[in-house]
Design an enzyme around this catalytic site. Structure first.
Site, PDB file in Angstrom:
ATOM      1  N   GLU A  21      69.658  71.035  67.906  1.00  0.00           N
ATOM      2  CA  GLU A  21      69.805  70.667  69.320  1.00  0.00           C
ATOM      3  C   GLU A  21      68.662  69.759  69.783  1.00  0.00           C
ATOM      4  O   GLU A  21      68.870  68.834  70.562  1.00  0.00           O
ATOM      5  CB  GLU A  21      69.867  71.938  70.183  1.00  0.00           C
TER       6      GLU A  21
ATOM      7  N   GLU B 230      73.813  79.840  64.684  1.00  0.00           N
ATOM      8  CA  GLU B 230      73.729  80.921  65.670  1.00  0.00           C
ATOM      9  C   GLU B 230      74.780  81.997  65.446  1.00  0.00           C
ATOM     10  O   GLU B 230      74.532  83.180  65.658  1.00  0.00           O
ATOM     11  CB  GLU B 230      73.869  80.352  67.095  1.00  0.00           C
TER      12      GLU B 230
ATOM     13  N   ALA C 214      65.348  78.184  67.397  1.00  0.00           N
ATOM     14  CA  ALA C 214      64.545  78.992  68.308  1.00  0.00           C
ATOM     15  C   ALA C 214      63.908  80.113  67.493  1.00  0.00           C
ATOM     16  O   ALA C 214      64.401  80.471  66.420  1.00  0.00           O
ATOM     17  CB  ALA C 214      65.430  79.562  69.407  1.00  0.00           C
TER      18      ALA C 214
ATOM     19  N   GLY D 116      68.414  75.570  67.407  1.00  0.00           N
ATOM     20  CA  GLY D 116      67.626  74.808  68.381  1.00  0.00           C
ATOM     21  C   GLY D 116      67.001  73.558  67.769  1.00  0.00           C
ATOM     22  O   GLY D 116      66.751  72.580  68.472  1.00  0.00           O
TER      23      GLY D 116
END
Ligand code: CO8
Length: 258
Positions: free
Chosen positions: A112, A132, A66, A109
């Site tokens: 993911e 993260e 992200a 992300g």
């Protein structure tokens, strides 16, 4: 074709190739990129001329997670109101197979996003990780859920708690990905698999994906029942008639998705 700021789309035969194009930021997944990506994936999902999609990044990064610059100053309430995960949830409802071709970083992300795909092909230089924890946060788009199901609790916790990436070879050995190929052949190999899938009966492909999805979050009994009903449904399709007749007549089937 359509023009986008952060992605490009190419369709060849029944196969679409979607490329993330925010290379200078290692394809960090900002809100606008995700919105474009998911809108296009949904569009391809209802396009009868497309049967399978390959998603890829650059040679250096599939996606580095992200966009941290969009989160650095955001409060919990702002993040909650932003609801950026809504976009991610929509990926789960795509009916056609999605294949990730991963070169370079698939972090946070990005990892993911790869795990949200149905099949993952990686180049030798690929790195998968959930960093993260280094930022004082945790995954929010499936990193603690899909990873456990893919590699088991012990390996998932090591990846999540240390924040250290694993190599393509490790990811293969752990069962996170399908295969490792020389980096320059990664997209080509993903496209090859997509072509094979797109030569099959589209309804069968769709219901196989749905049934395997059920195996993720139902009991064996419920999953078996779901599978059987999908099986019966396919027996009512024209493509079943065509597929079985073609076999009996020793010729190639011609599937039309009905
Ligand atoms: N967000 C924003 N910008 C990024 C990101 C990112 N995730 N990753 C890289 N960039 C930018 C860098 O800031 C840099 O920008 P600039 O050129 O303007 O300085 C540019 O991309 C190039 O990056 P580097 O100079 O750092 O390149 P290196 O080759 O030295 O390093 C790395 C590459 C290792 C990938 C490094 O950039 C890195 O560690 N990136 C961050 C990885 C990370 O922590 N990802 C997790 C993000 S958090 C997350 O994903 C939470 C998921 C929640 C669910 C998803 C909801 C959307």
């Amino acid at each position: 074709g359509r023009s986008y700021k952060y992605i490009s789309v190419d369709v060849d035969g029944f196969v679409a190739l979607v490329e993330l194009r925010r290379h200078q930021a290692h394809n960090a997944l900002n809100l606008e990129l995700m919105e474009e990506l998911v809108a296009e994936l949904e569009r391809l999902d209802v396009d009868d001329d497309v049967r399978c999609t390959v998603l890829t990044g650059s040679t250096r990064a599939f996606a580095a997670g992200a966009d941290i610059s969009e989160m650095v100053d955001a409060t919990a309430v702002e993040m909650k109101l932003r609801n950026q995960f809504r976009c991610w949830d929509r990926i789960r409802w795509l009916r056609k197979p999605l294949i990730a071709a991963v070169n370079g970083y698939a972090l946070g992300g990005g990892c993911e996003l790869a795990m949200a795909c149905d099949i993952i092909v990686a180049g030798e230089n690929a790195k998968f990780g959930q960093p993260e924890v280094n930022l004082g946060i945790m995954p929010g788009a499936g990193g603690t859920q899909r990873l456990v199901r893919a590699v088991g609790k012990a390996r998932a916790l090591e990846i999540l708690l240390t924040g250290e990436p694993i190599t393509a070879e490790e990811a293969l050995q752990f069962g996170l990905i399908n295969r490792v190929v020389p980096s320059e052949l990664c997209v080509q190999e993903a496209l090859r698999i997509a072509q094979v899938i797109s030569s099959k009966a589209p309804l069968a492909v769709q219901l196989i994906k749905e049934s395997v999805g059920k195996a993720y979050d139902s009991t064996l009994q419920d999953g078996m029942e779901y599978e059987r009903n999908c099986f019966y449904l396919l027996c009512g399709s024209q493509d079943k008639t065509e597929g079985m007749r073609a076999f009996m007549e020793k010729r190639q089937p011609f599937f039309q998705g009905r």
